[in-house]
Design a protein around this motif. Structure first.
Motif, PDB file in Angstrom:
ATOM      1  N   ILE A  58     -23.984  -3.172  37.363  1.00 29.35           N
ATOM      2  CA  ILE A  58     -23.607  -1.765  37.711  1.00 29.35           C
ATOM      3  C   ILE A  58     -24.851  -0.797  37.339  1.00 29.35           C
ATOM      4  O   ILE A  58     -25.269  -0.830  36.142  1.00 29.35           O
ATOM      5  N   TYR A  60     -26.529   2.984  36.887  1.00 27.37           N
ATOM      6  CA  TYR A  60     -25.807   4.529  36.872  1.00 27.37           C
ATOM      7  C   TYR A  60     -26.846   5.189  36.059  1.00 27.37           C
ATOM      8  O   TYR A  60     -27.424   4.868  35.397  1.00 27.37           O
ATOM      9  N   ILE A  73     -16.386   3.118  33.969  1.00 33.05           N
ATOM     10  CA  ILE A  73     -16.975   2.159  34.358  1.00 33.05           C
ATOM     11  C   ILE A  73     -16.620   0.966  33.798  1.00 33.05           C
ATOM     12  O   ILE A  73     -16.405  -0.541  34.375  1.00 33.05           O
ATOM     13  N   ALA A  77     -14.666  -2.744  34.761  1.00 32.21           N
ATOM     14  CA  ALA A  77     -15.181  -4.067  34.626  1.00 32.21           C
ATOM     15  C   ALA A  77     -14.405  -4.943  33.858  1.00 32.21           C
ATOM     16  O   ALA A  77     -14.435  -6.278  34.222  1.00 32.21           O
ATOM     17  N   PHE A  90     -19.943  -8.720  34.652  1.00 31.64           N
ATOM     18  CA  PHE A  90     -20.674  -7.586  34.892  1.00 31.64           C
ATOM     19  C   PHE A  90     -21.672  -7.323  34.014  1.00 31.64           C
ATOM     20  O   PHE A  90     -21.512  -7.583  32.610  1.00 31.64           O
ATOM     21  N   PHE A  92     -24.251  -4.068  32.727  1.00 36.25           N
ATOM     22  CA  PHE A  92     -24.497  -2.680  32.948  1.00 36.25           C
ATOM     23  C   PHE A  92     -25.842  -2.008  32.446  1.00 36.25           C
ATOM     24  O   PHE A  92     -26.734  -2.544  31.575  1.00 36.25           O
ATOM     25  N   MET A 116     -23.356  -3.169  42.435  1.00 35.12           N
ATOM     26  CA  MET A 116     -22.348  -1.778  42.169  1.00 35.12           C
ATOM     27  C   MET A 116     -23.114  -0.878  41.582  1.00 35.12           C
ATOM     28  O   MET A 116     -24.269  -0.837  40.985  1.00 35.12           O
ATOM     29  N   PHE A 118     -22.403   3.658  40.046  1.00 32.96           N
ATOM     30  CA  PHE A 118     -21.514   4.739  39.579  1.00 32.96           C
ATOM     31  C   PHE A 118     -22.387   5.890  39.810  1.00 32.96           C
ATOM     32  O   PHE A 118     -23.460   5.999  39.362  1.00 32.96           O
ATOM     33  N   LEU A 268     -17.368   5.038  42.042  1.00 34.17           N
ATOM     34  CA  LEU A 268     -17.671   3.728  41.743  1.00 34.17           C
ATOM     35  C   LEU A 268     -17.723   2.901  42.787  1.00 34.17           C
ATOM     36  O   LEU A 268     -16.934   2.644  43.602  1.00 34.17           O
ATOM     37  N   MET A 270     -19.118  -0.481  45.559  1.00 31.83           N
ATOM     38  CA  MET A 270     -19.610  -2.039  45.357  1.00 31.83           C
ATOM     39  C   MET A 270     -20.494  -2.073  46.789  1.00 31.83           C
ATOM     40  O   MET A 270     -20.153  -1.569  47.972  1.00 31.83           O
TER      41      MET A 270
END
Length: 374
Positions: A58, A60, A73, A77, A90, A92, A116, A118, A268, A270
């Motif tokens: 993910i 961001y 977030i 997850a 996940f 980050f 993914m 955010f 969010l 995907m």
């Protein structure tokens, strides 16, 4: 005063229908993200072993520990990891650690460079025209649960628009507290005094309102905002109060006008191919939480609590000033609060001051929506 600050903002509501109708004319162009050695293509469906663990990165722009990170977030997850018994794991990557600019991030997930992301819809002008209607509506209420539910229902109306074709929207949130914040040396006596100031605008509707007031809009992300403030290139900003706390920007901007005018829309997202490549049972678990009403309610409740904490922290500095606006004269009215020393000693007194400021904001939102002359 014929045209108060809130009058200018309230006119933006009338453009909502126009935005919905024009969503069919979405431009398919998106920003191309920078190449980065950490960004590898999403796994090919044909090569997947149904029994293996699937990694989803993910990416961001906001920093680790930001409100978005804490309430949206990572909770999502965690729910998916628990629901899939760890089959989906996940990783980050906050603060754009995988490269590129915040405006690149939707292209990164769409092109399969990450699984993914955010993001804030306003970082991608023109990319989500349907969602611009949510910006222009302004705050519906300061109840984040209500705002998020309206955003979720609105998305269900526009979800078949071309702008969402190659991505899977997992969750949407509407942040209703984009307010005006100023440096200490800005004299806040009348709305006319804002003319000529350089202020951060998060999106075009905010920028248009700034221009109406004679303010010079400067479009920038939260990270860029801090740098521009330190360099002395800005005198104020439009931003949600929680952003000021999580990024320490309230140390630079210690005057706040308690008149929420616009929303920020958080997404969010995907990669669609990654989702399609997963075994059916894992897809079902993700779908269970995608645009899930209960999850979005949880996000709203947690977000509201974090924002009240942010207001409390500002009060405890003893240096932050809060203002209301007289819509008839355009005068700034300073809100009297108890001293930081007293607030530190009495938690109930602190809570009462926070609720007092919160209620002033709520009243301004109600007036904006209920009184057409406001």
């Amino acid at each position: 005063m014929k045209k108060s600050l809130l009058t200018i903002f309230s006119f933006s509501c009338f453009f909502m229908l126009h935005n919905i109708c024009s969503a069919n004319n979405t431009s398919k162009a998106v920003h191309q993200s920078q190449d980065n050695s950490n960004n590898v293509s999403v796994v090919d469906a044909k090569k997947i072993n149904p029994n293996e663990q699937f990694k989803a990165r993910i990416h961001y722009a906001l920093p680790e520990g930001s409100v978005s990170d804490k309430v949206m977030i990572k909770p999502f997850a965690k729910k998916i990891e628990e629901a899939t018994n760890g089959k989906i794991k996940f990783e980050f990557y906050p603060s754009m650690q995988l490269g590129g600019k915040p405006s690149d991030i939707v292209a990164q997930v769409e092109n399969g460079q990450v699984e993914m992301v955010f993001t804030v819809a306003e970082y991608h002008p023109g990319r989500f025209p349907s969602l611009e209607a949510l910006d222009q509506m302004g705050a519906i209420t300061l109840d984040h649960v209500t705002n998020n539910n309206v955003a979720r229902q609105f998305f269900n109306i526009v979800k078949d628009q071309p702008e969402f074709k190659n991505i899977k929207i997992i969750a949407i949130a509407s942040q209703p507290k984009v307010m005006m914040h100023f440096k200490e040396n800005v004299k806040l006596q009348n709305i006319k005094d804002l003319k000529g100031l350089n202020m951060r605008a998060s999106n075009k509707p905010v920028g248009a309102a700034w221009t109406e007031l004679g303010i010079n809009p400067v479009y920038c992300t939260a990270k860029e905002l801090f740098e521009l403030l330190l360099a002395g290139n800005l005198q104020g900003a439009g931003a949600p109060v929680e952003l000021l706390k999580s990024t320490k920007i309230y140390q630079q901007l210690n005057q706040t006008l308690l008149s929420p005018m616009f929303t920020n829309v958080f997404l969010l997202i995907m990669n669609q191919d990654f989702f399609n490549s997963l075994p059916k049972d894992l897809q079902e678990q993700i779908d269970q939480y995608s645009m899930n009403e209960e999850f979005i309610k949880e996000v709203g409740s947690s977000w509201m609590a974090e924002e009240k904490k942010a207001i409390a922290d500002m009060l405890l500095t003893g240096k932050h000033k809060f203002y209301d606006l007289d819509d008839k004269t355009g005068d700034f009215i300073e809100i009297k609060v108890d001293t930081a020393k007293d607030l530190e000693k009495d938690s109930k007194l602190l809570e009462a001051n926070v609720e007092k400021l919160w209620e002033i904001q709520n009243n301004n939102v109600k007036k904006m929506h209920n009184n057409t002359s406001y």
